[in-house]
Design a protein around this motif. Structure first.
Motif, PDB file in Angstrom:
ATOM      1  N   ARG A 178       0.847  -1.194   0.000  1.00  0.00           N
ATOM      2  CA  ARG A 178       0.000   0.000   0.000  1.00  0.00           C
ATOM      3  C   ARG A 178       0.879   1.239   0.000  1.00  0.00           C
ATOM      4  NH1 ARG A 178      -4.930   1.763  -0.189  1.00  0.00           N
ATOM      5  NH2 ARG A 178      -5.686   3.501   1.084  1.00  0.00           N
ATOM      6  N   PRO A 179       0.791   2.067  -1.050  1.00  0.00           N
ATOM      7  CA  PRO A 179       1.704   3.204  -1.163  1.00  0.00           C
ATOM      8  C   PRO A 179       1.674   4.148   0.031  1.00  0.00           C
ATOM      9  CG  PRO A 179       0.587   2.837  -3.244  1.00  0.00           C
ATOM     10  CD  PRO A 179      -0.073   1.931  -2.243  1.00  0.00           C
ATOM     11  N   SER A 180       0.501   4.395   0.597  1.00  0.00           N
ATOM     12  CA  SER A 180       0.426   5.328   1.713  1.00  0.00           C
ATOM     13  C   SER A 180       1.148   4.793   2.946  1.00  0.00           C
ATOM     14  CB  SER A 180      -1.035   5.637   2.055  1.00  0.00           C
ATOM     15  OG  SER A 180      -1.740   4.451   2.385  1.00  0.00           O
ATOM     16  N   LEU A 190       4.824   5.307   2.179  1.00  0.00           N
ATOM     17  CA  LEU A 190       5.111   6.731   2.249  1.00  0.00           C
ATOM     18  C   LEU A 190       5.146   7.220   3.686  1.00  0.00           C
ATOM     19  CD1 LEU A 190       5.633   9.380   0.824  1.00  0.00           C
ATOM     20  CD2 LEU A 190       3.173   9.638   0.466  1.00  0.00           C
ATOM     21  N   LYS A 191       4.290   6.677   4.530  1.00  0.00           N
ATOM     22  CA  LYS A 191       4.284   7.063   5.939  1.00  0.00           C
ATOM     23  C   LYS A 191       5.634   6.766   6.587  1.00  0.00           C
ATOM     24  CE  LYS A 191       1.826   6.410  10.315  1.00  0.00           C
ATOM     25  NZ  LYS A 191       0.705   5.700  11.006  1.00  0.00           N
ATOM     26  N   LEU A 240      11.989  11.328   7.210  1.00  0.00           N
ATOM     27  CA  LEU A 240      12.167  12.766   6.967  1.00  0.00           C
ATOM     28  C   LEU A 240      12.022  13.572   8.244  1.00  0.00           C
ATOM     29  CD1 LEU A 240      10.351  13.629   3.609  1.00  0.00           C
ATOM     30  CD2 LEU A 240      12.757  13.982   4.178  1.00  0.00           C
ATOM     31  N   ARG A 241      11.073  13.190   9.074  1.00  0.00           N
ATOM     32  CA  ARG A 241      10.860  13.939  10.308  1.00  0.00           C
ATOM     33  C   ARG A 241      12.088  13.863  11.215  1.00  0.00           C
ATOM     34  NH1 ARG A 241       5.773  12.491  14.067  1.00  0.00           N
ATOM     35  NH2 ARG A 241       6.879  10.493  14.100  1.00  0.00           N
ATOM     36  N   ARG A 242      12.657  12.658  11.306  1.00  0.00           N
ATOM     37  CA  ARG A 242      13.861  12.517  12.127  1.00  0.00           C
ATOM     38  C   ARG A 242      15.028  13.293  11.521  1.00  0.00           C
ATOM     39  NH1 ARG A 242      11.891   7.119  12.400  1.00  0.00           N
ATOM     40  NH2 ARG A 242      13.355   6.474  10.765  1.00  0.00           N
ATOM     41  N   ASP A 244       4.015  18.302   5.312  1.00  0.00           N
ATOM     42  CA  ASP A 244       2.629  17.984   5.001  1.00  0.00           C
ATOM     43  C   ASP A 244       2.578  17.015   3.819  1.00  0.00           C
ATOM     44  OD1 ASP A 244       1.774  19.646   6.986  1.00  0.00           O
ATOM     45  OD2 ASP A 244       1.300  21.321   5.654  1.00  0.00           O
ATOM     46  N   TRP A 245       1.736  15.992   3.942  1.00  0.00           N
ATOM     47  CA  TRP A 245       1.570  15.029   2.848  1.00  0.00           C
ATOM     48  C   TRP A 245       0.144  14.515   2.868  1.00  0.00           C
ATOM     49  CZ3 TRP A 245       1.158   9.481   3.764  1.00  0.00           C
ATOM     50  CH2 TRP A 245       1.217   9.127   5.123  1.00  0.00           C
ATOM     51  N   PHE A 246      -0.328  14.051   1.723  1.00  0.00           N
ATOM     52  CA  PHE A 246      -1.703  13.558   1.638  1.00  0.00           C
ATOM     53  C   PHE A 246      -1.730  12.096   2.052  1.00  0.00           C
ATOM     54  CE2 PHE A 246      -5.053  11.409  -0.880  1.00  0.00           C
ATOM     55  CZ  PHE A 246      -6.132  11.931  -0.186  1.00  0.00           C
ATOM     56  N   ASN A 247      -2.505  11.804   3.091  1.00  0.00           N
ATOM     57  CA  ASN A 247      -2.655  10.437   3.590  1.00  0.00           C
ATOM     58  C   ASN A 247      -4.129  10.050   3.534  1.00  0.00           C
ATOM     59  OD1 ASN A 247      -2.629   7.999   4.881  1.00  0.00           O
ATOM     60  ND2 ASN A 247      -1.906   8.773   6.848  1.00  0.00           N
ATOM     61  N   PRO A 248      -4.540   9.241   2.559  1.00  0.00           N
ATOM     62  CA  PRO A 248      -5.955   8.872   2.440  1.00  0.00           C
ATOM     63  C   PRO A 248      -6.446   7.998   3.593  1.00  0.00           C
ATOM     64  CG  PRO A 248      -4.627   7.566   0.936  1.00  0.00           C
ATOM     65  CD  PRO A 248      -3.712   8.606   1.526  1.00  0.00           C
TER      66      PRO A 248
END
Length: 491
Positions: free
Chosen positions: A229-231, A234-235, A241-243, A255-259
């Motif tokens: 599952r791409p999301s 990506l998560k 990235l946050r770290r 910010d990113w789109f998370n369905p």
């Protein structure tokens, strides 16, 4: 469209450092300011190597095929186990078939991914198959078949989403065709599996022992399958990235789109419970096609109870075990369902609907007692168009749901699986009462008449399908403008 899930850190100006950081992870920042996949990212499932896709797809499709085989093997086990437990026929059919394959779980593959539900369900299926075949108490049958029924529905719900994750275009179309054909073939092979494993190994319990062994092997194979599952993937990258941003990587806001984002428990319940149940109850075309698919699919379960009893009087050489071979006549029809793929989805459906009615009517009036002198190959040949129709209708609905709901295909399939399981569970009980009570010819004619009504459905879709799809409330809420339905790597 759902609001983006935000993981906000101290903003910095976008620049070359950020672009390089994102590119190293296969990501990019879009014109809307949200981080998303790069089209060429090797970590996106659509861009995985062919070897990886072949392995993962083969494992999940064959898992779905095998658990489907076990689901229709219950009828032969029910007849064999009835004297052992001293129970009536209805109780035995209820325990071995009706409670099997009930998808009571929500569509968890959206928020938690594809790999985890398959792993958990396969492991549980193996353990409770062993329980069913080992513990000498009827309560073990009820418990084992119920739990394996719930867990066996997971691959049916998850596989559609997994195929969409990894494939697009023509590859996606043909993989859905293969998956549906495999599932339909599994329905037809189940009675043969149940009858001959029991005959060869010394009892009905061996069908479940073998099931436990095979699914244990599948569990080991699933350990090598990647999350698709791409999301979800990506998560994980956003966490990296946050770290990194905390260490001064030069990345701006995250910010990113998370369905799959759920702000609270109520939102999570809506995502994994309400949404899957709402789709088949509020979308008019989905209601219609789900009903047709469920009934046509359930016809195979109807035959698991009625076909052996019809076949045995037609030849002195038929036993209950050998009469199960009649189910193999469905398989050429399943293979024929590949041909309409060169025409179009709805055109194939338009052929399948009358094929189902013709096949069922042909069968109903070439079996005893009305046709006592007709040799057994004649009614058996009628099962070929029935197999074609069941497979084709299953494909049509699968393709429609996958195309229309894309990332939410698993939610759409959860509702479908629930309706289909209920109908399939009822069908052996219907067959057990209807065929002896009305006679095989009248009972078969009633079933064929229901199939005649389905012939109207393709023309409704031809004439009104586009208008109805545009008015579907869920589709408008989730997807907005048509341009957002590209199904590209950015999904």
């Amino acid at each position: 469209m759902s609001k983006p899930a935000s993981l906000t850190v101290t903003d910095t100006e976008f620049g070359d450092q950020e672009a390089e950081t994102l590119a190293n992870l296969g990501l990019q920042r879009g014109s809307d300011g949200l981080i998303s996949w790069r089209p060429d990212s090797k970590d996106h499932p659509r861009n995985w190597t062919s070897a990886r896709k072949i392995f993962d797809t083969t494992v999940i499709i064959f898992l779905e095929l095998f658990v489907t085989v076990v689901s229709t093997a219950g009828a032969s086990a029910a007849h064999a186990a009835q004297p052992e437990y001293g129970i009536d026929n209805v109780s035995s059919i209820l325990a071995f078939t009706f409670i099997n394959r009930q998808p009571l779980h929500p569509a968890l593959s959206e928020p938690i991914g594809r790999r985890t539900p398959n792993l958990i369900s396969c492991g549980i299926f193996s353990l409770f198959s062993l329980l069913t075949g080992t513990v000498p108490h009827f309560a073990a049958v009820w418990t084992g078949r119920f739990v394996t029924g719930v867990t066996s529905a997971v691959p049916a719900v998850v596989t559609a989403g997994s195929i969409h994750d990894m494939f697009g275009g023509a590859q996606h179309v043909w993989l859905v065709v293969v998956w549906n054909a495999g599932s339909t073939a599994g329905l037809c092979l189940g009675p043969v599996y149940g009858a001959y494993v029991a005959s060869a190994c010394g009892g009905w319990r061996w069908g479940f022992h073998c099931s436990a062994i095979v699914t244990a092997v599948y569990f080991l194979c699933l350990l090598g399958v990647r999350e698709s599952r791409p999301s979800r993937i990506l998560k994980g990258k956003m966490e990296v990235l946050r770290r990194a941003s905390g260490g001064g990587s030069g990345t701006g806001n995250l910010d990113w789109f998370n369905p799959d984002h759920a702000a609270d428990v109520r939102a999570l319940v809506r995502l994994v419970v309400v949404q899957p149940l709402r789709l088949p109850g509020t979308e008019l075309i989905v209601v219609m096609v789900t009903t047709i698919s469920a009934v046509s699919w359930g016809i195979i379960y109807l035959f698991t109870e009625s076909l052996p009893d019809v076949c045995m009087p037609m030849s002195a050489g038929f036993t209950r075990t050998s009469s199960s071979l009649a189910f193999l006549a469905f398989l050429p029809g399943v293979v024929l369902s590949l041909l309409p793929r060169f025409e179009g989805k709805i055109m194939g459906f338009a052929i399948a609907a009358p094929a189902l009615a013709v096949g069922l009517m042909w069968y109903a009036w070439t079996i005893p007692p009305a046709a006592a002198q007709v040799h057994w190959p004649v009614p058996t040949a009628a099962l070929v168009p029935v197999g074609f129709a069941v497979s084709e209708m299953a494909y049509t609905l699968s393709a429609y749901l996958t195309d229309a709901y894309q990332l939410y295909a698993a939610s759409a399939f959860c509702g479908l699986a629930f309706v289909r399981a209920l109908v399939s569970g009822v069908m052996p009980l219907v067959g057990q009462q209807m065929y002896p009570g009305l006679g095989a010819n009248i009972a078969g004619t009633i079933v064929a008449c229901f199939a005649l009504v389905f012939c109207l459905a393709p023309w409704v879709i031809f004439r009104y399908g586009k208008t109805l799809r545009e008015k579907e409330p869920f589709r408008q809420t989730q997807f907005g403008e048509p341009s957002q339905e590209s199904g590209s790597v950015a999904d």
